[in-house]
Design a protein around this motif. Structure first.
Motif, PDB file in Angstrom:
ATOM      1  N   THR A   1       0.834  -1.208   0.000  1.00 49.77           N
ATOM      2  CA  THR A   1       0.000   0.000   0.000  1.00 49.77           C
ATOM      3  C   THR A   1       0.867   1.255   0.000  1.00 49.77           C
ATOM      4  O   THR A   1       0.367   2.363   0.155  1.00 49.77           O
ATOM      5  CB  THR A   1      -0.925   0.024   1.228  1.00 49.77           C
ATOM      6  OG1 THR A   1      -0.107   0.099   2.405  1.00 49.77           O
ATOM      7  CG2 THR A   1      -1.819  -1.191   1.297  1.00 49.77           C
ATOM      8  N   ILE A   2       2.169   1.076  -0.118  1.00 52.16           N
ATOM      9  CA  ILE A   2       3.119   2.183  -0.231  1.00 52.16           C
ATOM     10  C   ILE A   2       4.274   1.597  -1.028  1.00 52.16           C
ATOM     11  O   ILE A   2       4.566   0.402  -0.894  1.00 52.16           O
ATOM     12  CB  ILE A   2       3.541   2.699   1.166  1.00 52.16           C
ATOM     13  CG1 ILE A   2       4.551   3.832   1.083  1.00 52.16           C
ATOM     14  CG2 ILE A   2       4.094   1.599   2.040  1.00 52.16           C
ATOM     15  CD1 ILE A   2       4.825   4.516   2.431  1.00 52.16           C
ATOM     16  N   SER A   3       4.904   2.413  -1.875  1.00 52.84           N
ATOM     17  CA  SER A   3       5.894   1.848  -2.813  1.00 52.84           C
ATOM     18  C   SER A   3       7.316   2.254  -2.480  1.00 52.84           C
ATOM     19  O   SER A   3       7.571   3.403  -2.123  1.00 52.84           O
ATOM     20  CB  SER A   3       5.588   2.324  -4.233  1.00 52.84           C
ATOM     21  OG  SER A   3       4.305   1.941  -4.625  1.00 52.84           O
TER      22      SER A   3
ATOM     23  N   VAL B   1       8.660  -8.104  -3.645  1.00 60.29           N
ATOM     24  CA  VAL B   1       9.278  -9.028  -4.613  1.00 60.29           C
ATOM     25  C   VAL B   1      10.541  -9.704  -4.082  1.00 60.29           C
ATOM     26  O   VAL B   1      11.002 -10.688  -4.646  1.00 60.29           O
ATOM     27  CB  VAL B   1       9.579  -8.296  -5.950  1.00 60.29           C
ATOM     28  CG1 VAL B   1      10.655  -7.252  -5.768  1.00 60.29           C
ATOM     29  CG2 VAL B   1       9.954  -9.259  -7.059  1.00 60.29           C
ATOM     30  N   SER B   2      11.079  -9.228  -2.962  1.00 61.23           N
ATOM     31  CA  SER B   2      12.402  -9.702  -2.549  1.00 61.23           C
ATOM     32  C   SER B   2      12.349 -11.080  -1.888  1.00 61.23           C
ATOM     33  O   SER B   2      11.293 -11.565  -1.511  1.00 61.23           O
ATOM     34  CB  SER B   2      13.017  -8.712  -1.564  1.00 61.23           C
ATOM     35  OG  SER B   2      12.351  -8.812  -0.332  1.00 61.23           O
ATOM     36  N   ARG B   3      13.526 -11.683  -1.730  1.00 57.83           N
ATOM     37  CA  ARG B   3      13.611 -13.001  -1.078  1.00 57.83           C
ATOM     38  C   ARG B   3      14.070 -12.864   0.378  1.00 57.83           C
ATOM     39  O   ARG B   3      14.679 -13.768   0.941  1.00 57.83           O
ATOM     40  CB  ARG B   3      14.480 -13.971  -1.890  1.00 57.83           C
ATOM     41  CG  ARG B   3      15.962 -13.793  -1.784  1.00 57.83           C
ATOM     42  CD  ARG B   3      16.715 -14.639  -2.803  1.00 57.83           C
ATOM     43  NE  ARG B   3      16.852 -16.049  -2.481  1.00 57.83           N
ATOM     44  CZ  ARG B   3      17.742 -16.563  -1.643  1.00 57.83           C
ATOM     45  NH1 ARG B   3      18.547 -15.774  -0.976  1.00 57.83           N
ATOM     46  NH2 ARG B   3      17.825 -17.873  -1.452  1.00 57.83           N
TER      47      ARG B   3
ATOM     48  N   VAL C   1      17.762   4.336  -3.461  1.00 54.82           N
ATOM     49  CA  VAL C   1      19.037   3.898  -2.873  1.00 54.82           C
ATOM     50  C   VAL C   1      19.347   2.449  -3.288  1.00 54.82           C
ATOM     51  O   VAL C   1      20.505   2.099  -3.544  1.00 54.82           O
ATOM     52  CB  VAL C   1      19.018   4.077  -1.331  1.00 54.82           C
ATOM     53  CG1 VAL C   1      20.254   3.472  -0.689  1.00 54.82           C
ATOM     54  CG2 VAL C   1      18.919   5.557  -0.963  1.00 54.82           C
ATOM     55  N   HIS C   2      18.311   1.614  -3.381  1.00 57.54           N
ATOM     56  CA  HIS C   2      18.547   0.246  -3.881  1.00 57.54           C
ATOM     57  C   HIS C   2      19.217   0.297  -5.256  1.00 57.54           C
ATOM     58  O   HIS C   2      20.171  -0.447  -5.530  1.00 57.54           O
ATOM     59  CB  HIS C   2      17.223  -0.536  -4.001  1.00 57.54           C
ATOM     60  CG  HIS C   2      16.615  -0.873  -2.682  1.00 57.54           C
ATOM     61  ND1 HIS C   2      15.291  -1.193  -2.529  1.00 57.54           N
ATOM     62  CD2 HIS C   2      17.162  -0.927  -1.431  1.00 57.54           C
ATOM     63  CE1 HIS C   2      15.039  -1.427  -1.255  1.00 57.54           C
ATOM     64  NE2 HIS C   2      16.161  -1.275  -0.566  1.00 57.54           N
ATOM     65  N   CYS C   3      18.706   1.166  -6.147  1.00 48.48           N
ATOM     66  CA  CYS C   3      19.287   1.259  -7.500  1.00 48.48           C
ATOM     67  C   CYS C   3      20.748   1.707  -7.441  1.00 48.48           C
ATOM     68  O   CYS C   3      21.617   1.107  -8.065  1.00 48.48           O
ATOM     69  CB  CYS C   3      18.580   2.301  -8.354  1.00 48.48           C
ATOM     70  SG  CYS C   3      16.848   2.067  -8.516  1.00 48.48           S
TER      71      CYS C   3
HETATM   72  P1  NAD Z   1       6.096   0.949   6.636  1.00 45.59           P
HETATM   73  O1  NAD Z   1       5.500  -0.372   6.458  1.00 45.59           O
HETATM   74  O2  NAD Z   1       7.008   1.185   7.776  1.00 45.59           O
HETATM   75  O3  NAD Z   1       4.965   2.056   6.674  1.00 45.59           O
HETATM   76  C1  NAD Z   1       5.337   3.430   6.749  1.00 45.59           C
HETATM   77  C2  NAD Z   1       4.170   4.286   7.167  1.00 45.59           C
HETATM   78  O4  NAD Z   1       3.266   4.429   6.076  1.00 45.59           O
HETATM   79  C3  NAD Z   1       3.378   3.678   8.309  1.00 45.59           C
HETATM   80  O5  NAD Z   1       3.032   4.709   9.196  1.00 45.59           O
HETATM   81  C4  NAD Z   1       2.144   3.121   7.616  1.00 45.59           C
HETATM   82  O6  NAD Z   1       1.040   3.091   8.496  1.00 45.59           O
HETATM   83  C5  NAD Z   1       1.951   4.122   6.511  1.00 45.59           C
HETATM   84  N1  NAD Z   1       1.192   3.668   5.340  1.00 45.59           N
HETATM   85  C6  NAD Z   1       1.380   2.562   4.583  1.00 45.59           C
HETATM   86  N2  NAD Z   1       0.519   2.544   3.553  1.00 45.59           N
HETATM   87  C7  NAD Z   1      -0.237   3.651   3.663  1.00 45.59           C
HETATM   88  C8  NAD Z   1      -1.311   4.196   2.897  1.00 45.59           C
HETATM   89  N3  NAD Z   1      -1.732   3.630   1.760  1.00 45.59           N
HETATM   90  N4  NAD Z   1      -1.866   5.352   3.314  1.00 45.59           N
HETATM   91  C9  NAD Z   1      -1.414   5.992   4.433  1.00 45.59           C
HETATM   92  N5  NAD Z   1      -0.415   5.539   5.184  1.00 45.59           N
HETATM   93  C10 NAD Z   1       0.184   4.374   4.802  1.00 45.59           C
HETATM   94  O7  NAD Z   1       6.855   1.453   5.327  1.00 45.59           O
HETATM   95  P2  NAD Z   1       7.909   0.933   4.318  1.00 45.59           P
HETATM   96  O8  NAD Z   1       8.889   2.016   4.157  1.00 45.59           O
HETATM   97  O9  NAD Z   1       7.192   0.419   3.119  1.00 45.59           O
HETATM   98  O10 NAD Z   1       8.568  -0.328   5.000  1.00 45.59           O
HETATM   99  C11 NAD Z   1       9.648  -0.288   5.890  1.00 45.59           C
HETATM  100  C12 NAD Z   1       9.915  -1.692   6.333  1.00 45.59           C
HETATM  101  O11 NAD Z   1      10.235  -2.477   5.196  1.00 45.59           O
HETATM  102  C13 NAD Z   1      11.061  -1.851   7.300  1.00 45.59           C
HETATM  103  O12 NAD Z   1      10.696  -2.724   8.328  1.00 45.59           O
HETATM  104  C14 NAD Z   1      12.168  -2.452   6.458  1.00 45.59           C
HETATM  105  O13 NAD Z   1      13.058  -3.240   7.187  1.00 45.59           O
HETATM  106  C15 NAD Z   1      11.371  -3.263   5.485  1.00 45.59           C
HETATM  107  N6  NAD Z   1      12.056  -3.528   4.215  1.00 45.59           N
HETATM  108  C16 NAD Z   1      11.974  -4.781   3.738  1.00 45.59           C
HETATM  109  C17 NAD Z   1      12.588  -5.112   2.551  1.00 45.59           C
HETATM  110  C18 NAD Z   1      12.510  -6.506   2.044  1.00 45.59           C
HETATM  111  O14 NAD Z   1      13.036  -6.780   0.978  1.00 45.59           O
HETATM  112  N7  NAD Z   1      11.869  -7.400   2.728  1.00 45.59           N
HETATM  113  C19 NAD Z   1      13.270  -4.146   1.810  1.00 45.59           C
HETATM  114  C20 NAD Z   1      13.325  -2.860   2.322  1.00 45.59           C
HETATM  115  C21 NAD Z   1      12.706  -2.551   3.526  1.00 45.59           C
END
Ligand code: NAD
Ligand code: ZN
Length: 348
Positions: A129-131, A137-139, A186-188
């Motif tokens: 729900t946020i990009s 997509v990651s492993r 930053v990933h790129c």
């Molecule tokens: P998040 O999940 O921390 O959310 C950030 C904020 O955005 C939160 O307050 C959330 O409530 C809000 N939010 C999300 N969708 C919303 C919407 N549609 N409308 C309004 N508010 C919304 O954000 P993020 O930056 O996507 O994720 C960070 C997490 O992802 C960290 O835990 C990090 O370690 C992890 N991460 C994982 C990978 C992976 O490959 N698995 C890669 C990078 C980061």
């Protein structure tokens, strides 16, 4: 699956995956959507299916995953038919980790690392729900454990199905849009400038980089086009690092996250702002993006830390050896010293 409104097809996708009427689907949904009928009324619930709202104020912890798994085991008669994560990187990582830990014995901290997962996870589906993070997509699923912040990286971690519906990102607050979007940028940069780069990572990284420049620096995109493109940039950025590695910003940001609880997106921004020595062009462009969108990053977050606290962050950062090897090369230990990292942290 990609498209505006594609979230409406969640029910059709899940129906054939239901094992039986006693085996529920468990939906982990970001708490920000509690009471949001536009989204929650479209979550298809039948039989014993359950929605569990989870806060993303703090990033996922191994203890939190273990508790969520235990709750399922104690309250459900049968193993779930599937786990669905709806939210940002936090919720996506929670869904991935729970689906792994339902079939693998022990604690989730035992699986932090590379290829330690023995058995396939149960069916899991992700709806970002946020990009930006590429978690869709990651492993990996990144967890903070008692000893480290490190992902469960395995072939069983990726989602079985992903729904990319850019409409769901419409109400993300601007600062958060920037921080999570910059995670993709930053990933790129870290992938394209790393020693692990290969044709696979390069092609995805270049595409994500082009999209990021368009989204964050041009004035020609409509709101919808920008949402669509950032969702695809996130995907390509995630694909790019799937076959290479991240680098200096991520290693140091994990240190901030572990000690201070600084979240991934904003943490990467705080660190990346000071990395011109390692990524001169990437940092110059980042500063342009920051200015264009009038983003004020927190300053002085390390100002009052003790030597012991610096040591904790430095230990976490240095433990991420593949990240440093990707960023600097095989001889990284010659230049990446404790003193060097301390001097960088002191600027933040
Ligand atoms: P998040 O999940 O921390 O959310 C950030 C904020 O955005 C939160 O307050 C959330 O409530 C809000 N939010 C999300 N969708 C919303 C919407 N549609 N409308 C309004 N508010 C919304 O954000 P993020 O930056 O996507 O994720 C960070 C997490 O992802 C960290 O835990 C990090 O370690 C992890 N991460 C994982 C990978 C992976 O490959 N698995 C890669 C990078 C980061
Ligand atoms: Zn990242």
């Amino acid at each position: 699956m990609f498209g505006r409104g594609s979230f409406n097809q969640l029910g059709d996708i899940l129906e054939p995956k239901r094992l039986n009427t006693k085996a529920p689907f468990i939906f982990y949904v970001d708490e920000v959507f509690k009471g949001n009928a536009w989204l929650t009324s479209r979550i298809p619930l039948s039989y014993n299916d359950k929605v569990i709202y989870v806060s993303s104020d703090q990033e996922p912890k191994t203890s939190q995953i273990d508790a969520l798994v235990e709750e399922i085991i104690l309250t459900q008669k049968e193993m779930p038919s599937g786990i669905i994560g709806i939210g940002g990187g936090c919720l996506l990582d929670i869904a991935k980790a729970v689906s792994i830990m339902l079939t693998n014995e022990g604690k989730s901290e035992d699986y932090q690392g590379w290829d330690l997962v023995k058995k396939p996870a149960i069916y899991h589906l992700g709806v970002p729900t946020i990009s930006g993070t590429g978690a869709e997509v990651s492993r990996t699923t990144i967890l903070t454990g008692p000893e480290r912040k490190l992902g469960i990286n395995s072939d069983y971690t990726p989602f079985d199905q992903v729904i990319l519906d850019p409409e769901l990102t419409a109400n993300v607050p601007k600062d958060q849009w920037f921080y999570t979007g910059m995670d993709c940028y930053v990933h790129c940069i870290e992938s394209l400038n790393g020693t692990y780069l290969n044709a696979f990572s390069k092609s995805y990284g270049e595409k994500a980089f082009e999209l990021c420049k368009e989204i964050f620096l041009s004035d020609t995109l409509s709101k919808e086009e920008s949402q669509d493109k950032l969702m695809m940039a996130s995907w390509h950025g995630g694909m790019s690092i799937a076959y290479s590695q991240v680098g200096v910003a991520h290693a140091m940001s994990y240190g901030l996250g572990y000690l201070l609880g600084t979240k991934h997106g904003i943490g990467n921004c705080i660190v990346f702002d000071h990395l011109e020595e390692y990524y001169p062009d990437g940092v110059a462009l980042f500063k342009q993006m920051k200015e264009k969108h009038d983003i004020q990053l927190p300053q002085g977050i390390c100002a009052n830390l003790s030597d012991d606290e610096f040591d904790i962050m430095i230990d976490v950062a240095l433990s991420l050896e593949p990240l440093w090897e990707n960023a600097i090369g095989k001889n990284w230990k010659k230049t990446i010293t404790r003193e060097k990292l301390k001097s960088l942290y002191q600027k933040m």
